[in-house]
Scaffold this motif. Structure first.
Motif, PDB file in Angstrom:
ATOM      1  N   ASN A  18      12.532  14.953  13.724  1.00  0.00           N
ATOM      2  CA  ASN A  18      12.882  14.059  14.824  1.00  0.00           C
ATOM      3  C   ASN A  18      13.431  12.735  14.324  1.00  0.00           C
ATOM      4  O   ASN A  18      14.378  12.173  14.891  1.00  0.00           O
ATOM      5  CB  ASN A  18      11.646  13.807  15.691  1.00  0.00           C
ATOM      6  N   THR A  19      12.826  12.232  13.252  1.00  0.00           N
ATOM      7  CA  THR A  19      13.293  10.956  12.725  1.00  0.00           C
ATOM      8  C   THR A  19      14.714  11.077  12.191  1.00  0.00           C
ATOM      9  O   THR A  19      15.577  10.225  12.470  1.00  0.00           O
ATOM     10  CB  THR A  19      12.351  10.484  11.607  1.00  0.00           C
ATOM     11  N   LEU A  20      14.960  12.146  11.434  1.00  0.00           N
ATOM     12  CA  LEU A  20      16.300  12.339  10.880  1.00  0.00           C
ATOM     13  C   LEU A  20      17.328  12.585  11.985  1.00  0.00           C
ATOM     14  O   LEU A  20      18.459  12.075  11.921  1.00  0.00           O
ATOM     15  CB  LEU A  20      16.285  13.516   9.900  1.00  0.00           C
ATOM     16  N   ARG A  21      16.927  13.358  12.966  1.00  0.00           N
ATOM     17  CA  ARG A  21      17.861  13.661  14.050  1.00  0.00           C
ATOM     18  C   ARG A  21      18.173  12.398  14.862  1.00  0.00           C
ATOM     19  O   ARG A  21      19.333  12.132  15.208  1.00  0.00           O
ATOM     20  CB  ARG A  21      17.255  14.734  14.965  1.00  0.00           C
ATOM     21  N   SER A  22      17.117  11.610  15.164  1.00  0.00           N
ATOM     22  CA  SER A  22      17.342  10.368  15.902  1.00  0.00           C
ATOM     23  C   SER A  22      18.205   9.411  15.086  1.00  0.00           C
ATOM     24  O   SER A  22      19.105   8.751  15.625  1.00  0.00           O
ATOM     25  CB  SER A  22      16.008   9.701  16.241  1.00  0.00           C
ATOM     26  N   HIS A  23      17.934   9.377  13.789  1.00  0.00           N
ATOM     27  CA  HIS A  23      18.719   8.492  12.930  1.00  0.00           C
ATOM     28  C   HIS A  23      20.186   8.925  12.904  1.00  0.00           C
ATOM     29  O   HIS A  23      21.106   8.089  12.954  1.00  0.00           O
ATOM     30  CB  HIS A  23      18.135   8.492  11.520  1.00  0.00           C
ATOM     31  N   PHE A  24      20.406  10.232  12.861  1.00  0.00           N
ATOM     32  CA  PHE A  24      21.782  10.731  12.839  1.00  0.00           C
ATOM     33  C   PHE A  24      22.487  10.411  14.172  1.00  0.00           C
ATOM     34  O   PHE A  24      23.656   9.988  14.177  1.00  0.00           O
ATOM     35  CB  PHE A  24      21.780  12.247  12.589  1.00  0.00           C
ATOM     36  N   LEU A  25      21.788  10.610  15.283  1.00  0.00           N
ATOM     37  CA  LEU A  25      22.404  10.327  16.574  1.00  0.00           C
ATOM     38  C   LEU A  25      22.707   8.840  16.724  1.00  0.00           C
ATOM     39  O   LEU A  25      23.742   8.452  17.291  1.00  0.00           O
ATOM     40  CB  LEU A  25      21.483  10.790  17.713  1.00  0.00           C
ATOM     41  N   GLN A  26      21.812   7.991  16.201  1.00  0.00           N
ATOM     42  CA  GLN A  26      22.077   6.548  16.252  1.00  0.00           C
ATOM     43  C   GLN A  26      23.316   6.197  15.437  1.00  0.00           C
ATOM     44  O   GLN A  26      24.162   5.419  15.875  1.00  0.00           O
ATOM     45  CB  GLN A  26      20.864   5.777  15.735  1.00  0.00           C
ATOM     46  N   ARG A  27      23.420   6.780  14.239  1.00  0.00           N
ATOM     47  CA  ARG A  27      24.599   6.515  13.413  1.00  0.00           C
ATOM     48  C   ARG A  27      25.848   7.099  14.048  1.00  0.00           C
ATOM     49  O   ARG A  27      26.948   6.513  13.947  1.00  0.00           O
ATOM     50  CB  ARG A  27      24.383   7.101  12.012  1.00  0.00           C
ATOM     51  N   LEU A  28      25.709   8.251  14.702  1.00  0.00           N
ATOM     52  CA  LEU A  28      26.854   8.852  15.373  1.00  0.00           C
ATOM     53  C   LEU A  28      27.361   7.949  16.491  1.00  0.00           C
ATOM     54  O   LEU A  28      28.577   7.762  16.664  1.00  0.00           O
ATOM     55  CB  LEU A  28      26.458  10.224  15.931  1.00  0.00           C
ATOM     56  N   LEU A  29      26.442   7.369  17.235  1.00  0.00           N
ATOM     57  CA  LEU A  29      26.835   6.468  18.305  1.00  0.00           C
ATOM     58  C   LEU A  29      27.502   5.207  17.767  1.00  0.00           C
ATOM     59  O   LEU A  29      28.457   4.696  18.359  1.00  0.00           O
ATOM     60  CB  LEU A  29      25.606   6.079  19.151  1.00  0.00           C
ATOM     61  N   LYS A  30      27.000   4.703  16.640  1.00  0.00           N
ATOM     62  CA  LYS A  30      27.521   3.461  16.090  1.00  0.00           C
ATOM     63  C   LYS A  30      28.710   3.671  15.158  1.00  0.00           C
ATOM     64  O   LYS A  30      29.255   2.699  14.627  1.00  0.00           O
ATOM     65  CB  LYS A  30      26.408   2.722  15.343  1.00  0.00           C
ATOM     66  N   GLY A  31      29.117   4.945  14.943  1.00  0.00           N
ATOM     67  CA  GLY A  31      30.271   5.228  14.078  1.00  0.00           C
ATOM     68  C   GLY A  31      30.005   4.974  12.614  1.00  0.00           C
ATOM     69  O   GLY A  31      30.933   4.638  11.859  1.00  0.00           O
ATOM     70  N   GLN A  32      28.752   5.170  12.148  1.00  0.00           N
ATOM     71  CA  GLN A  32      28.370   4.881  10.760  1.00  0.00           C
ATOM     72  C   GLN A  32      28.074   6.173   9.985  1.00  0.00           C
ATOM     73  O   GLN A  32      27.084   6.279   9.265  1.00  0.00           O
ATOM     74  CB  GLN A  32      27.154   3.964  10.727  1.00  0.00           C
ATOM     75  N   LEU A  33      28.924   7.198  10.122  1.00  0.00           N
ATOM     76  CA  LEU A  33      28.705   8.484   9.467  1.00  0.00           C
ATOM     77  C   LEU A  33      29.410   8.522   8.108  1.00  0.00           C
ATOM     78  O   LEU A  33      30.381   7.794   7.848  1.00  0.00           O
ATOM     79  CB  LEU A  33      29.220   9.616  10.345  1.00  0.00           C
ATOM     80  N   ASP A  34      28.892   9.403   7.274  1.00  0.00           N
ATOM     81  CA  ASP A  34      29.530   9.607   5.967  1.00  0.00           C
ATOM     82  C   ASP A  34      30.839  10.354   6.148  1.00  0.00           C
ATOM     83  O   ASP A  34      30.875  11.430   6.774  1.00  0.00           O
ATOM     84  CB  ASP A  34      28.595  10.401   5.035  1.00  0.00           C
ATOM     85  N   SER A  35      31.878   9.796   5.604  1.00  0.00           N
ATOM     86  CA  SER A  35      33.196  10.393   5.811  1.00  0.00           C
ATOM     87  C   SER A  35      33.386  11.689   5.032  1.00  0.00           C
ATOM     88  O   SER A  35      34.229  12.525   5.398  1.00  0.00           O
ATOM     89  CB  SER A  35      34.293   9.390   5.402  1.00  0.00           C
ATOM     90  N   HIS A  36      32.610  11.902   3.953  1.00  0.00           N
ATOM     91  CA  HIS A  36      32.804  13.095   3.121  1.00  0.00           C
ATOM     92  C   HIS A  36      32.070  14.309   3.663  1.00  0.00           C
ATOM     93  O   HIS A  36      32.228  15.410   3.124  1.00  0.00           O
ATOM     94  CB  HIS A  36      32.342  12.818   1.684  1.00  0.00           C
ATOM     95  N   ILE A  37      31.251  14.147   4.712  1.00  0.00           N
ATOM     96  CA  ILE A  37      30.533  15.287   5.301  1.00  0.00           C
ATOM     97  C   ILE A  37      31.169  15.606   6.645  1.00  0.00           C
ATOM     98  O   ILE A  37      31.182  14.747   7.541  1.00  0.00           O
ATOM     99  CB  ILE A  37      29.037  14.981   5.481  1.00  0.00           C
ATOM    100  N   PRO A  38      31.698  16.799   6.854  1.00  0.00           N
ATOM    101  CA  PRO A  38      32.306  17.153   8.131  1.00  0.00           C
ATOM    102  C   PRO A  38      31.267  17.080   9.263  1.00  0.00           C
ATOM    103  O   PRO A  38      30.094  17.394   9.072  1.00  0.00           O
ATOM    104  CB  PRO A  38      32.810  18.583   7.922  1.00  0.00           C
ATOM    105  N   LEU A  39      31.763  16.715  10.426  1.00  0.00           N
ATOM    106  CA  LEU A  39      30.843  16.554  11.556  1.00  0.00           C
ATOM    107  C   LEU A  39      30.206  17.875  11.956  1.00  0.00           C
ATOM    108  O   LEU A  39      29.027  17.926  12.314  1.00  0.00           O
ATOM    109  CB  LEU A  39      31.586  15.947  12.750  1.00  0.00           C
ATOM    110  N   HIS A  40      30.957  18.951  11.913  1.00  0.00           N
ATOM    111  CA  HIS A  40      30.391  20.214  12.393  1.00  0.00           C
ATOM    112  C   HIS A  40      29.240  20.678  11.508  1.00  0.00           C
ATOM    113  O   HIS A  40      28.306  21.336  11.974  1.00  0.00           O
ATOM    114  CB  HIS A  40      31.492  21.290  12.489  1.00  0.00           C
ATOM    115  N   GLU A  41      29.283  20.330  10.209  1.00  0.00           N
ATOM    116  CA  GLU A  41      28.162  20.673   9.336  1.00  0.00           C
ATOM    117  C   GLU A  41      26.928  19.835   9.680  1.00  0.00           C
ATOM    118  O   GLU A  41      25.805  20.336   9.666  1.00  0.00           O
ATOM    119  CB  GLU A  41      28.564  20.450   7.872  1.00  0.00           C
TER     120      GLU A  41
END
Length: 784
Positions: free
Chosen positions: A383-406
């Protein structure tokens, strides 16, 4: 009997056991609502009953009034006729005749009888006319002549009246009025009505005559409009019937003395019957005109109204009871199903009669507590990782080298559709979850979990949705939907937000504010949607909390952050507000501030930070006023710093405006309560002196001290204590006030104005003007 008693005992115990349940609360609420139309029916019944009763009484009084007018008009005609008869030359001349009648007297009697026949024929309301001449003891009628003994045998005031009483009646000096008498007819005495009036002789001490008009009693009520089953009768002061319709009454059902008013209504009982009597009084005879109706006839229309009211109340009870039961079951079934589901899944037994909301809270708390214990590590990390990922997804702070679908696959996130939107939910009030005696952190987590699950459950009826907590008061829900028209997208997302807010408000008493972005295409549009939702949520400072804010409502212009009409708070407006507060004009100041806010904030769309700037500018103006009106030695001066702190804690324009109005009330109250400190004879003289000599370039504290025979330091100190400002500042403000008027007029240059207001050096004028007004004189003229 014992079984019935036991059954009722069990039912009462169940009812007492249920009194804590939401079912009983809803039932009492519905029953209370059901009582409203019943109470309204009762009120309408009372009002209608009064109206019907008033209409019936008015109709009865109208009948009696018409009858009174008709009969009284006949009586007036008889009185006029009596006057005409008394003025008849032959009738008046015969008064002087004595008992020994001559031939000419007999001829006069013949002529008088002819005249009487003419009078009787002209008025069919009369049965006969008699003239009794006291001097000659002669009674003349239209057909014969008689003496008083014969008249006694024919007419009496009462059937057993002695002859001497009749003679005493005719011997009265003044006779005029109506009487109920009896007349002999075929050896029987028949009641009738007589009008008697005496005619005095023109010769001193000579007996006069008495005119007797016999009225046809049957014609008194001939034209009376008698209601069905009703009776009308006339009653004199001796409780004797003058006339009546219908059956002949042997004795009055209502006595004259019972009818004390001029007109009215009574309900009586006679001969085993209840009657309603309406009456009025003749202004000529004083008789009572009475109309009686059986009580059941009188109350017939009222009974119909009563029956209709009872029927409507029964209909309300039957139909309303059925609807109440149906709504109660219908509204309770979702809660009941949820309770059963939780009971089955969580393994808790729900005690019937206990509060469902408390059970829901306990069950949810216990269930998640158990799950946390069973799957602590896995759920915590996942849950923590998923919430953290969704927060970063909303704020546009994702790693560019990892495809979104993965990343989506790793966190079990499925976004099969092409459209994306974001719904932000802000917690305005924690409702049932705000309890001091419990763990606040735990309650907030539980509330966040509940809101997230509800919004996901509501949204997933038609789309895919994932909710994530952003901070203690803010949650975000990513909605994946089909690309549609803005209208369809707005309606769908608005329905999700409203249903979520309604459910949370009804079941947890928690108030939410929702902000909805526009739709974006593709996963990389989630960041843009989140930014739009943030901008919409910030706009709650304008529209207030507790509603749904769509980003589309804010994006009417290309530049959202610029107000369409511009920022309106000119220097002139600030100066006007300062003057109003300094003079203690609270109502004018409030109205003026409201107008300024109206010109700026109510124009939509309006940027929230501009609204804040406006409110803070207004508060800064009041800060300036505090410095100007402060009086030395007065500790009750409002604290401007505290006011700014309270203002910064406000979250909506409405709250800011309320704080601003409170500050206005404090400042104006301070000014009005301390006017005596600002008014002193010496200070008034000093001010007057300054206003007279402000143009003098030599005007200073020393010149004023000499004018009032005081040292300059003492005058300056005294003025500062009593007026709240230094004497030099007052001189400069007086000069600048005149200078501003001259600047606005545009007739003089700045140098000329400087000399006119007492400044010999134009540079000094520039410096002092900018110190007090914040701008140069030239700039002030341009602004104005």
């Amino acid at each position: 009997m014992a079984q019935t008693r036991n059954r009722w005992t069990i039912y009462l115990k169940q009812l007492r056991h249920k009194n804590r349940s939401v079912y009983m609360t809803w039932m009492l609420s519905y029953v209370s609502v059901l009582l409203v139309p019943i109470l309204i029916s009762g009120v309408i019944y009372g009002a209608t009953l009064n109206v019907v009763k008033a209409e019936i009484n008015r109709a009865n009084q109208s009948i009696l009034l018409q009858m009174e007018q008709a009969i009284d008009s006949q009586f007036k005609g008889i009185e006029n006729l009596s006057l005409e008869v008394s003025l008849n030359r032959r009738i008046a001349a015969f008064i002087s005749a004595d008992t020994n009648l001559s031939d000419s007297d007999h001829y006069d009697i013949y002529q008088i009888t002819k005249d009487l026949r003419v009078y009787e024929i002209a008025n069919d309301f009369l049965e006969g006319i008699y003239i009794y001449y006291k001097n000659s003891d002669t009674v003349i009628a239209r057909n014969n002549r008689m003496n008083i003994e014969a008249l006694y045998d024919h007419i009496r005031l009462e059937e057993h009246m002695p002859f001497q009483s009749l003679r005493e009646y005719f011997d009265r000096w003044y006779i005029k009025g109506y009487h109920s008498v009896v007349v002999s007819e075929e050896n029987e005495w028949r009641p009738t009505v007589m009008y008697a009036q005496n005619v005095n002789s023109t010769i001193m001490n000579q007996p006069g005559a008495v005119l007797l008009f016999m009225i046809d009693r049957s014609k008194l009520l001939e034209q009376a409009s008698v209601p069905e089953k009703g009776t009308i009768f006339i009653l004199d002061e001796d409780n004797r019937f003058i006339a009546s319709t219908g059956e002949s009454l042997s004795e009055p059902a209502l006595l004259y003395g019972d009818m004390s008013e001029e007109s009215g209504q009574l309900e009586i009982e006679t001969a085993g019957r209840r009657l309603v009597a309406s009456y009025t009084t003749s202004s000529i005879t004083g008789w009572k005109y009475v109309m009686t109706l059986p009580a059941n006839v009188y109350h017939q229309k009222m009974n119909v109204v009563e029956q209709l009211t009872i029927a409507s109340i029964l209909l309300c009870l039957i139909v309303g009871g059925g609807v109440t039961y149906w709504l109660l079951k219908r509204n309770y079934l979702p809660i009941h199903a949820l309770i059963q589901s939780l009971s089955f899944k969580a393994g808790f037994t729900f005690d019937r009669g206990s509060n469902e909301y408390s059970f829901l809270e306990q069950a949810l708390s216990s269930t998640f507590h158990e799950k946390e214990e069973l799957h602590y590590k896995l759920n915590q990390h996942n849950n923590t990782l998923r919430s953290h990922f969704l927060q970063r997804l909303l704020k546009g702070q994702l790693d560019s080298h990892i495809p979104l679908h993965e990343s989506f696959s790793a966190y079990d996130l499925r976004f099969p559709l092409g459209g994306f939107s974001v719904i932000l939910l802000r917690i305005e009030h924690f409702g049932k979850f705000h309890r001091k005696e419990e763990d606040q952190v735990h309650n907030k987590r539980l509330l966040h979990f509940l809101i997230a699950n509800v919004v996901e459950e509501v949204a997933r009826k038609s789309v895919n949705a994932y909710a994530v907590e952003l901070d203690q008061e803010l949650l975000a829900c990513i909605v994946n939907h089909q690309l549609a028209s803005p209208t369809e997208q707005r309606g769908e997302l608005g329905h999700i937000a409203e249903e979520t807010m309604s459910f949370i408000s009804n079941h947890a008493h928690v108030q939410l504010t929702a902000a909805i972005s526009a739709q974006q295409e593709g996963e990389y549009g989630i960041f843009q949607a989140f930014q739009e939702a943030i901008e919409a949520m910030e706009y709650r400072i304008i529209v207030g909390s507790g509603g749904v804010i769509h980003y589309g409502d804010l994006s009417g212009n290309d530049n959202l952050m610029a107000a369409p009409g511009g920022y309106f708070y000119p220097l002139k407006a600030e100066q006007q507000l300062i003057v109003m507060v300094r003079e203690g004009q609270l109502d004018k100041a409030k109205a003026f501030v409201g107008e300024i806010i109206q010109k700026n904030v109510t124009t939509e769309p309006f940027p929230f930070h501009t609204a804040k700037c406006l409110i803070f500018d207004l508060m800064a103006t009041l800060q300036k006023v505090i410095g100007e009106i402060r009086i030395a030695g007065k500790p009750d001066m409002p604290d401007g710093v505290r006011a700014i702190e309270r203002l910064m804690q406000c979250q909506t324009v409405g709250e800011m405006r309320s704080q601003l109005y409170d500050m206005l009330e404090l400042l104006c109250g301070y000014v009005n309560n301390n006017r005596e400190y600002c008014s002193n004879p010496l200070i008034d003289k000093v001010m007057k002196y300054v206003n007279e000599y402000y143009q003098d370039e030599n005007l200073n504290i020393s010149m004023i001290g000499e004018a009032f025979s005081m040292t300059p330091s003492y005058v300056s100190k005294l003025f500062k204590e009593l007026a709240g400002e230094s004497l030099l500042d007052y001189i400069n403000k007086t000069r600048l006030a005149q200078a501003k008027l001259l600047l606005i007029s545009g007739k003089y240059t700045v140098s000329e104005i400087s000399l006119k207001v007492g400044y010999n050096d134009v540079n000094t004028f520039h410096r002092i003007f900018k110190k007090f007004e914040g701008i140069t004189p030239g700039r002030y003229r341009e602004v104005k």
